[in-house]
Design an enzyme around this catalytic site. Structure first.
Site, short mmCIF file in Angstrom:
data_model
loop_
_atom_site.label_atom_id
_atom_site.label_comp_id
_atom_site.label_asym_id
_atom_site.label_seq_id
_atom_site.Cartn_x
_atom_site.Cartn_y
_atom_site.Cartn_z
N GLY A 89 5.00 -1.44 2.88
CA GLY A 89 4.41 0.01 2.39
C GLY A 89 4.88 1.22 2.73
O GLY A 89 6.05 1.82 3.03
N HIS B 232 0.66 -0.64 -0.19
CA HIS B 232 0.02 -0.03 -0.25
C HIS B 232 1.39 1.13 -0.18
O HIS B 232 1.72 1.60 0.76
CB HIS B 232 -0.74 -0.15 0.77
CG HIS B 232 -0.72 -0.20 2.69
ND1 HIS B 232 0.87 1.11 3.51
CD2 HIS B 232 0.22 -1.27 3.22
CE1 HIS B 232 1.11 0.57 4.25
NE2 HIS B 232 0.83 -0.47 4.53
N ASP B 233 0.13 2.25 -0.86
CA ASP B 233 0.55 3.63 -0.84
C ASP B 233 2.45 3.62 -1.63
O ASP B 233 3.10 5.09 -1.43
CB ASP B 233 1.36 4.18 0.67
CG ASP B 233 -0.20 4.33 1.19
OD1 ASP B 233 -1.03 5.02 1.16
OD2 ASP B 233 -0.70 3.42 2.44
#
Length: 258
Positions: A138, A120-121
């Site tokens: 992440g 994520h991200d």
């Protein structure tokens, strides 16, 4: 548009007329897929996911699924993928979190080999190669033309700057400066990717200058700030490539692999 009869495509998904969806794929309601993209078979594309043009996504890949952050509460975060990327078998690319910008972002021309993971991200630039089982935790940022060897792991919030290279099995817990090659567990620097520079047509005088810059930062044994100040006083600092190397170190928050 070519959609195999066994595929499940939500009626509200937006697919260009030239998209191909193979057997047993699942395409969710908030997905947009651009022209010429081919989704081979058994692929799941979910979430608020935008995929550009001329991408190839191979079987059993999971793209745009909910992230693995325990703070995630189902917010409508995004995954945005550019053009001409190849996503191979079993690869996983997750959408972002509201704790960051809410977006996982992939550029153009990248190769994600089998079983790679983008958490994520993450922000991944252009023309990168992630070999089998390479994984980004992440919030990782990867520049352009980076090579991550098989089974490489990048710790959360790390930056891997453009034109760098991580050897097979590297465990990277700090930032990798521009052009630098690292390997090991934990990863350590082992020179610059001079062969890659030559293949890209980098002039010999630039390679020589970068070789000298590397020695100042990594070989002379100076504290990092003293080494940077010495390099910034050198004539070679006027070269764009040397300045970019220094900038990639100056921008580090976690500290650099050294």
């Amino acid at each position: 548009m070519s959609i195999h009869p066994t595929a499940l495509v939500d009626p509200s998904a937006e697919l260009d007329s030239s998209v191909e969806i193979g057997p047993f794929c699942v395409i969710g309601p908030n997905v947009r897929i651009g022209a010429g993209t081919v989704v081979k078979s058994h692929v799941v594309i979910n979430g608020h996911t935008v995929i550009g043009e001329q991408n190839e996504i191979y079987q059993f890949a999971s793209v745009g699924e909910a992230n693995q952050d325990k703070k995630y509460r189902g917010e409508p975060t995004q995954l945005i993928i550019g053009d001409r990327n190849v996503i191979r078998e079993n690869a996983t690319i997750h959408r972002g979190t509201v704790q960051d910008q809410g977006v996982t972002r992939i550029g153009n021309g990248n190769l994600f080999m089998a079983s790679t993971h983008v958490g994520h991200d993450c922000v991944v630039g252009d023309n990168n190669i992630l070999a089998n089982y390479a994984a980004l935790a992440g919030h990782v940022h990867v520049g352009d033309s980076v090579i991550l060897g098989g089974y490489t792991g990048i710790h959360q919030f790390c930056q891997v700057a453009s034109f760098s290279m991580c050897g097979m099995g590297s465990m990277v817990t700090k930032d990798v400066p521009r052009y630098v090659m690292v390997s090991g567990n934990p990863a350590k620097a082992h020179g610059m990717n001079f062969e890659g520079m030559r293949r890209r047509g980098t002039p010999a005088e630039v390679i020589k200058a970068l070789r000298n810059a590397y020695k100042i930062i990594y070989v002379k044994g100076l504290p990092l700030e003293d080494a940077l100040l010495e390099l910034e006083r050198c004539a070679i600092f006027e070269l764009e490539e040397v300045a970019a190397f220094v900038a990639s170190i100056r921008s580090s928050i976690r500290g650099i692999v050294r």
